[in-house]
Scaffold this active site. Structure first.
Site, short mmCIF file in Angstrom:
data_model
loop_
_atom_site.label_atom_id
_atom_site.label_comp_id
_atom_site.label_asym_id
_atom_site.label_seq_id
_atom_site.Cartn_x
_atom_site.Cartn_y
_atom_site.Cartn_z
N LEU A 1 0.84 -1.13 0.04
CA LEU A 1 -0.10 -0.14 0.07
C LEU A 1 0.88 1.21 0.02
CD1 LEU A 1 -3.14 0.36 2.40
CD2 LEU A 1 -2.41 2.01 0.76
N GLU B 1 1.81 4.32 -2.71
CA GLU B 1 1.59 5.14 -4.16
C GLU B 1 2.93 5.43 -4.60
OE1 GLU B 1 -0.28 5.45 -1.78
OE2 GLU B 1 -2.22 4.55 -2.47
N GLN C 1 -5.47 3.35 -7.04
CA GLN C 1 -6.79 3.06 -6.74
C GLN C 1 -8.06 4.05 -7.00
OE1 GLN C 1 -7.76 0.93 -2.91
NE2 GLN C 1 -7.49 -0.90 -4.40
N PHE C 2 -7.44 5.32 -6.49
CA PHE C 2 -8.51 6.57 -6.69
C PHE C 2 -7.52 7.60 -7.30
CE2 PHE C 2 -11.30 3.50 -4.61
CZ PHE C 2 -12.45 3.80 -5.26
N HIS D 1 -12.72 10.17 -3.04
CA HIS D 1 -12.76 9.32 -4.12
C HIS D 1 -13.50 9.80 -5.21
CE1 HIS D 1 -11.83 6.52 -0.83
NE2 HIS D 1 -11.81 5.65 -1.49
C1 LIG Z 1 -3.25 6.46 0.29
C2 LIG Z 1 -4.46 5.58 0.03
N1 LIG Z 1 -4.00 4.77 -0.93
C3 LIG Z 1 -5.34 3.85 -1.16
C4 LIG Z 1 -6.58 3.91 -0.36
C5 LIG Z 1 -7.54 2.77 -0.80
N2 LIG Z 1 -7.62 1.81 0.57
C6 LIG Z 1 -8.77 2.15 1.26
S1 LIG Z 1 -8.45 0.98 2.58
C7 LIG Z 1 -7.21 0.28 1.94
C8 LIG Z 1 -6.32 -0.97 2.77
C9 LIG Z 1 -6.03 -0.30 4.07
O1 LIG Z 1 -5.37 -1.61 4.76
P1 LIG Z 1 -5.11 -1.64 6.34
O2 LIG Z 1 -4.12 -0.28 6.46
O3 LIG Z 1 -4.62 -2.83 6.56
O4 LIG Z 1 -6.22 -1.12 7.01
P2 LIG Z 1 -7.72 -2.00 7.27
O5 LIG Z 1 -8.62 -1.95 5.82
O6 LIG Z 1 -7.39 -3.61 6.94
O7 LIG Z 1 -8.55 -1.51 8.42
C10 LIG Z 1 -6.71 0.77 0.80
C11 LIG Z 1 -5.90 0.31 -0.38
C12 LIG Z 1 -6.57 4.79 0.51
N3 LIG Z 1 -7.61 5.08 1.13
N4 LIG Z 1 -5.58 5.65 0.57
#
Ligand SMILES: Cc1ncc(C[n+]2csc(CCOP(=O)(O)OP(=O)(O)O)c2C)c(N)n1
Ligand SMILES: Cc1ncc(C[n+]2csc(CCOP(=O)(O)OP(=O)(O)O)c2C)c(N)n1
Ligand SMILES: [Mg+2]
Ligand SMILES: [Mg+2]
Lengths: 368, 326, 368, 326
Positions: free
Chosen positions: D58, D60, D82-83, D129
C-alpha cells in the site's frame, strides 16, 4: 574491531493473556474493576451490534459504503480505554467502536455514511480528529499533536490507529521516525487485521512482525494478541504510562482479523478462503471476553441479555433519529460552508450562482 | 526604518510574530543553527530555542503532516520547505488535510499554518531548484497562495499569513531574496491577503504579474514609456483567491492586457487571469490578452535559464502586440 | 502464551578490517589482486583530486554549485567495484567517484555543474541512472530495476546510493519494503556521512544505527567502517553474491564523514566544530589505504607520485576540453529537446517563438 | 463486435497489449486476485501470472517510483492508482522523474509508463474518492494527460497510452465505468493521443468537454436542438497537449463557446481552453466563453455531489448565455 554483532537495546515481545477459550494467564492478568470490565464489554458489544446494523442498512440502500470492524473490537476498546478525555484520539477509518467510546454519536456516523458533511460534527472540545481515509496520512498528525503536547507541557498523550497496510506508506515511516526523534507521547496502534483489502500482510511486508518495525526508529515495540482485550489493555497501559512519564512513543501491533469484507463494496470471496475466516471466528474477541466475565461471575445470561437489549435499543433510536435529521439536512448551498474562515468573494459569487440555479430549477419543476 | 533585503524582511516578520505569540513555531530542514539555506530564519534559534525553531528530519511529508497536527492543537506552525520543488513529497498532506481540516470538521478543527518555500529561477541553481508551479496550489480548494514581490510587502504579507486562520502557501522568489533593499518599518505592518496592488498607473495597457516578474515588468514599463505607452501594472501578491476586481477595472480603462509569469504557460496562472477577464471584461477588450510566461517545458539547467524566463524585451513586445502596435 | 521475546532471524553486524592507521585484521582481509588494489587506489585518488579541483573551479566562478565527496572515496569505490558493466548503478548526487568509476567522463560532470543539460549525456548502453537531487527518490527506481531484472531473469544486480538524511524520507521506506517483498537483487548503500546539510544523524533518527532499519523489512543489514575500503569491499561482495544468487536485497551502512561543506553554497562553520572535522580527517580513507598498500609493497613514493601525476593530467585535460566544448554549446532553443519523443505542436510553436525572439534580439544588438 | 462497458473495454485493451508484448506489466493495489476495486484488471492475473499483474504494498510513491525503474529497464508498466485522490502521494515521482527522465538523460533513458486512475464524482463514493484534478498533470511538462469518454475510445486510447514512448496520465471516469455499453471491436483499434473529436456537429455554439461530462453535454445539446440551437460538441480526449486547432475551427463557425468540466473552475482546465481561444480565435468570438464547472470547493460528500457537478440544465443555460440568448 572485526565483525561484531551490534547489541540493540530494544527487544520485541509478544503478549497474550486471555486465550481463545477465555482462559486467563493469572500472572499477567491486569487488575481491572468489575464496573470497568463491564463498561469495556458493553462497548465491545455496542461496536459489534452497530457494525452489523450498518452492514444491514447498506444492504438496504439506506447508507453508502461502510467499512465493518467486526472482530477488531478488543483491539479498539482495549486500547482506547487508556485515553483520557484530555488526550488526543487520531483514528484511521475502521475505528467505529473506538470513536463511539470517545463520544461520537451513532447519529453522526450514520450521517457521515449517508454522504452528509454534517456527519463529521463532534463536540467542540472533543480532542478527536475526524477519521482519515488516505491511508497512513493521519499518523503524522499524531506526531505533530504529540509535539505540541510536549511544547505546551500539557501532559496529554496521543493515540493513533492504522492498519497493517498502512505500514507500507511513507507517512508511517516519517511519522514514527519523527516521533522517536522528538520523543513525542504517541501510541502507534497498528490493528494488523491480516488484510489490506485483498493484500495479505505477508505480501505487504517481508518482516516477520509489524512490531519489529519499531527497531528502525529506536522505539519500543510490542506485538499483542489483538483479540485478547486484556493483552491489549495491558500493553497499552504500559505504553501510555511511559508516554505520560516522558518516555516517548511506542508501537503496538494488535494481531487481529477483519472478519467481514473490506467495505460493503468489497467481495472477499475473490481473494480469501472461508476456512481462513472461520479459523479466526473461533478466536472471536467478544465471546472470549464474555467467557472470561462469566467465569468471573461478572456476567450471566440475564445481565448479558439486558445489555444486549439496551444496545439494540440505543442503535434503533439512533437510526430513527438520524433518518429524521436527514430530512431537514442537505441544503446544497451548505457545501460552501467551512472551507475558509471567511468565504472569498469568488466563492460567494459561485454560491450565488448555485443558489440561483437551484431556485430556477425548482421553479421550472413547480411550473411542470 | 531600515533598508532590508527580502531575506531580512522575512526574518523580521518571523522574529516579531514569534515574540508576539508563543504559538508561532517554525519547522523545516536546516532552519536552526544553519538559519535556513537562504538564512531567512537566521539566528532565530538563538532567540527562541530549538523547541520553537525545529530542525526536522529530511522528510517533507512529515514537515507538513506534523504541522497539521500542531495547528490542530493550537499552534501556528510556519513550515519551510527548502525549495518549492521538494514540496511535492507533501502534496497529499496539503491537499488531503491542510486544505480540508476545517471543512471536514465543520469548522471545529482548523489548520492555521503557513508553508513557506523559495520558488523560481534566476540564481543559477541546480535542477529541481528553479520551478514556479504555484498553479498547483492555486487550483487546490482550501488553500490560499501568496507571492510577495519585494522586501516590504513580503514582510507584511508573511505577518498576515501567520495570522491567517486558513492554511497559506507562501512562495518566495529566490531571485528577489537579495536583489535589492527596501525601507521596512520596524513597527508592525500587515497587508490583507487577497488584495492586489497597482504597482504603476497608466491607461494604455494593463500588465498583470507577481513575484520576481514584477521587476522586468517595471523595467518594460519604462521602455514603453519612452515610446509614449503608459502601462498600468498590477502586482497580484495573492494568486488565489484572485483579486479580479482591480484588473477588471484596469481593463475597462486600457482595453488590453498582458500577463507575465515564470510558470509554464499551459494551464498556468495566466490562464485563469485571462479567463476572469474574459468573463468580466470581455466587452472592453480590444485585442487578445497576451501571455508572457515560461515555456511548457522544464526550466533548463542554468546556462539557459535566462532565455527561458520572461524578460523585458518579451514583455515590451507583448504589450505592443496587445496594443495592436505590431 | 505469556509475554515472550520474539526471535528475529536477522542480526546486525559491524565490520571493520583496516583500521585508521592502516593495520589490517588478517583474518578478515579480503583476497584482492595487486592490480585490482591499485585500480581501487587510483580511482580513490582521482575522485579526491577531481573533487578538490571542482571546489577550486567553483571558487573561481568557473562552475556552479557543487557537492564535494572528500572523505567518502572508500565508501564509493569499495562498493561500486562489485558492479559489473551489465549491472545497474543508481546514484544520489554525491557519488562523483563512483560515477567516474562507471565511466562517466569528467567533461560531462563539468558540463553538468556548469548548467548544461548536455552534461547528463552518458554512453547509450551505460546502465547508469543520472544523479538524483530529490533526496531518496532514486531508491524506488532501484527497486523497480531490480524487479525488472528478476522479471527478465537477467542476472543483473542493482546498486543504489543515498545518504543518512535520505533514510528519513518515505521513499526510503517504500523502496526497501518493496524490495524485500519482491526479493529484488538490490544493494542499498547508505553513505552515513554524519550530516544532512546541518542536521547531524542523531537528529535524523533515534535509532542507534542505520543498518538496523533493515530489520523493519526482514532484510539483512550490516554496518561497516565506510572509511575502510576493505570492509566496504567485503560487505558489498557478500551482499552482491547473495543478490546474484536470488537472496534478495541488503542494506549496507557505510559509516563515513563529509569532510567538506554540504555544497559549495554551504558554510559548515555555522553548525559544526573544526575539532569534529579534524577527528574524522585522522580517519581519512585514502591515506589509510595508501599505508596498507605501502605495507604490502604495492605502492611506494615514486609509484604513488606517478599515479598522482597521471590523475592531475587527466583532470587538467578534462577541464580544458570541457571549457572548449562549452564555447560551442548552449543554443537556447535546445531547451526544447528531449522532453517528449516528438515535440507536441504547441511546444513547436513556443520553440519558434523563442527562436524569433532570439533572432530579433540579436538583430537589435547588431544594429546597436 | 461485442457490447462492452468501459471497464470491459479497458480490460480488453490490457489483455491484448499484454498478449502482444511481454514487456507490458501491471502494478497497483488489489489488481491481482481482486481484479482491481473496479475490476478493470479482472482475471488478468489468471492469464498472465503474478509476475506481470503485480499486487503492490500500500504505497503509491512506490508504485510510480518502481514503475519508473521498470520502464527504464525496458518494461512498459501500467500502474493503477486506486483512486486519483491517492495519486498525490506519488506526485514527486511523477513530476521529478517520470516526466523528466528522457529530458534529464538527453533521450538515453525513457519512461514509457501509464498511470491509470479512476477520477470524478457521481457514484456516491466516500470522501477523497470523487476529485477531478487533471489540471495538476496538464500543467506538468513532460506528461501527457488523456481522459476517454466512452468504452470504445477508452480502449483505443489505452492501447495508445501503453505504446506511447512518453509517460501518460490516464484518468478514467468512475461514473462512466458501467454507465452504458458500446460496440467495441475485437480486433485492435488505436486512437492518436493529442487529437480531439467532434462528438456532434453544429454551427450555433461550440461546447468543449471531456470524460464523464460528455454525457450531460450531449443531453444538453438535445435540449438545445429542441429550441433550434445547433451545438457543436468537442470531446477533448487528450487534455494535454491540448488539440486547440479543432476548437479554433469550431469557434470560427459558431462565434461562441462553453467549456464543461467537473474540476474546480479556478485555475482549472477550462481556463487554458479559454486562453487558447482568446489567443487564436479572439476576433471570431462574439461573447465571453462560459465555464460550466465544479465550484472552487472540495466536492461535497455524496448527498450533495449532484448539485456540485455540472448538469444538463447548467450547460443549456450557459450555451444560451454564450449565444446571448439570456
Ligand atoms: C493513500 C491511500 N491509498 C489507497 C487507499 C484505498 N484503500 C482504502 S483502505 C485500503 C486498505 C487499508 O488496509 P489497512 O491499512 O490494513 O487497513 P484495514 O482496511 O485493514 O483496516 C486501501 C488500499 C486509500 N484510502 N488511501
Ligand atoms: C526531497 C528533498 N528535500 C530536500 C532537499 C535539499 N537537500 C539536498 S541534499 C540534502 C541533505 C541530504 O543529506 P544526506 O541524505 O545525508 O546526503 P549527503 O548530503 O550527506 O550526501 C537536502 C536536505 C532535496 N534535494 N530533496
Ligand atoms: Mg488491514
Ligand atoms: Mg549525509
Amino acid at each position: 574491531m572485526p565483525r561484531t554483532k551490534i547489541d540493540l537495546p530494544e527487544t520485541i515481545d509478544y503478549l497474550s493473556i486471555l486465550d481463545e477459550h477465555g482462559n486467563v494467564d493469572q500472572e499477567l492478568e491486569p487488575d481491572i474493576s468489575e464496573s470497568k470490565l463491564r463498561a469495556l464489554y458493553r462497548s465491545m458489544l455496542l461496536g459489534r451490534r452497530f457494525d452489523e446494523r450498518m452492514v444491514d442498512l447498506q444492504r438496504q440502500g439506506r447508507i453508502g459504503t461502510f467499512p465493518p470492524i467486526k472482530g477488531q473490537e478488543a483491539s479498539q476498546i482495549g486500547s482506547i480505554f487508556q485515553l483520557r478525555p484530555t488526550d488526543w484520539f487520531v483514528p484511521a477509518f475502521r475505528e467505529t467502536a473506538a470513536e463511539i467510546w470517545r463520544g461520537r454519536s451513532l447519529e453522526s456516523i450514520l450521517l457521515y455514511y449517508n454522504g452528509y458533511n454534517e456527519g463529521t460534527l463532534l463536540d467542540r472540545d472533543q480532542k478527536d480528529l475526524p477519521l482519515a481515509i488516505p491511508v497512513s496520512s493521519q499518523i503524522l498528525h499524531a506526531t505533530g499533536l504529540g509535539y505540541a503536547a510536549n511544547y505546551r507541557d500539557s501532559g496529554e498523550i496521543v493515540m493513533v490507529y492504522f492498519g497493517d497496510g498502512a505500514t507500507s506508506e511513507g507517512d508511517f515511516h516519517e511519522g514514527l521516525n519523527c516521533a522517536a526523534v522528538y520523543q513525542t507521547p504517541v501510541l502507534f496502534i497498528c490493528q494488523n487485521n491480516q488484510w489490506a483489502i485483498s493484500i495479505p500482510v505477508k505480501k505487504q511486508t517481508h518482516s516477520q512482525t509489524i512490531a519489529q518495525k519499531a527497531l528502525a526508529y529506536g522505539m519500543p515495540g510490542i506485538q499483542v494478541d489483538g483479540n485478547d482485550i486484556l493483552a491489549v489493555y495491558a500493553a497499552t497501559k504500559e505504553a501510555a504510562e511511559r508516554a505520560r512519564n516522558g518516555g516517548g512513543p511506542t508501537l503496538i501491533e494488535c494481531v487481529t482479523y477483519r472478519v467481514m469484507m473490506h467495505t460493503t463494496a468489497d467481495d472477499p470471496s475473490r481473494y480469501r478462503s472461508d476456512t481462513e475466516v472461520e479459523s479466526w471466528i473461533k478466536k472471536d474477541p467478544l465471546s472470549r471476553f464474555e467467557n472470561y466475565l462469566i467465569d468471573k461471575a461478572f456476567l450471566n445470561d440475564s445481565s448479558r441479555e439486558k445489555i444486549e437489549q439496551e444496545v439494540r435499543k440505543q442503535i434503533q433510536a439512533a437510526v430513527e433519529s438520524a433518518e429524521k435529521q436527514m430530512q431537514d439536512l442537505g441544503a446544497p448551498v451548505d457545501m460552501f460552508k467551512h472551507l475558509y474562515a471567511d468565504l472569498p468573494r469568488q466563492l460567494k459569487k459561485q454560491r450565488e450562482e448555485l443558489r440561483a440555479h437551484l431556485t430556477a430549477a425548482e421553479r421550472e419543476v413547480d411550473n411542470g | 526604518m531600515a533598508k532590508m533585503t527580502m531575506v531580512q524582511a522575512l526574518n523580521l516578520a518571523l522574529q516579531q510574530e514569534m515574540k508576539n505569540d508563543d504559538s508561532v513555531v517554525l519547522l523545516g530542514q536546516d532552519i536552526g543553527a544553519d538559519g535556513g539555506v537562504f538564512r531567512v530564519t537566521d539566528s532565530l534559534i538563538d532567540t527562541f530555542g530549538e523547541k520553537r525553531v525545529i530542525d526536522t528530519p529530511l522528510a517533507e511529508s512529515a514537515i507538513i503532516g506534523m504541522a497539521v497536527g500542531m495547528a490542530i492543537h493550537g499552534l501556528k506552525p510556519v513550515c519551510e520547505i527548502q525549495f518549492s520543488g521538494f514540496a511535492y513529497q507533501s502534496f497529499h498532506q496539503l491537499e488531503n488535510h491542510a486544505a480540508r481540516m476545517r471543512w471536514r470538521t465543520q469548522g471545529r478543527l482548523t489548520v492555521p499554518m503557513v508553508m513557506r518555500a523559495p520558488y523560481g529561477g534566476g540564481i543559477r541553481a541546480l535542477e529541481h531548484h528553479s520551478e514556479s508551479r504555484e498553479a498547483y496550489w492555486a487550483h487546490t480548494p482550501g488553500l490560499k497562495t501568496v507571492i510577495p514581490s519585494g522586501p516590504r510587502n513580503a514582510r507584511a504579507l508573511l505577518v498576515a499569513a501567520i495570522r491567517s486562520p486558513d492554511p497559506i502557501i507562501f512562495y518566495e522568489s529566490k531571485a528577489l531574496y537579495r536583489a535589492y533593499r527596501e525601507e521596512v518599518p520596524e513597527q508592525e505592518e500587515i497587508m490583507e491577503i487577497g488584495k492586489s496592488n497597482i504597482a504603476r498607473s497608466g491607461d494604455d495597457v494593463t500588465i498583470i504579474t507577481y513575484g520576481a516578474m514584477l521587476q522586468p515588468t517595471l523595467e518594460a514599463a519604462d521602455v514603453l514609456a519612452q515610446e509614449g505607452i503608459n502601462s498600468e501594472i498590477i502586482d497580484l501578491l495573492t494568486i488565489s483567491p484572485l483579486d479580479d476586481s482591480l484588473m477588471v477595472e484596469s481593463i475597462k480603462k486600457t482595453g488590453c492586457a498582458v500577463v507575465v509569469h515564470e510558470a509554464p504557460r499551459s494551464f498556468g496562472p495566466g490562464a485563469e487571469i485571462v479567463s476572469r477577464l474574459m468573463e468580466d471584461a470581455f466587452y472592453y477588450l480590444e485585442a487578445p490578452i497576451q501571455r508572457v510566461t515560461g515555456y511548457d517545458i522544464i526550466i533548463p539547467y542554468f546556462s539557459r535559464e535566462k532565455d527561458y524566463l520572461p524578460n523585458v524585451r518579451r514583455i515590451v513586445l507583448a504589450a505592443k502586440a496587445a496594443l495592436q502596435k505590431i
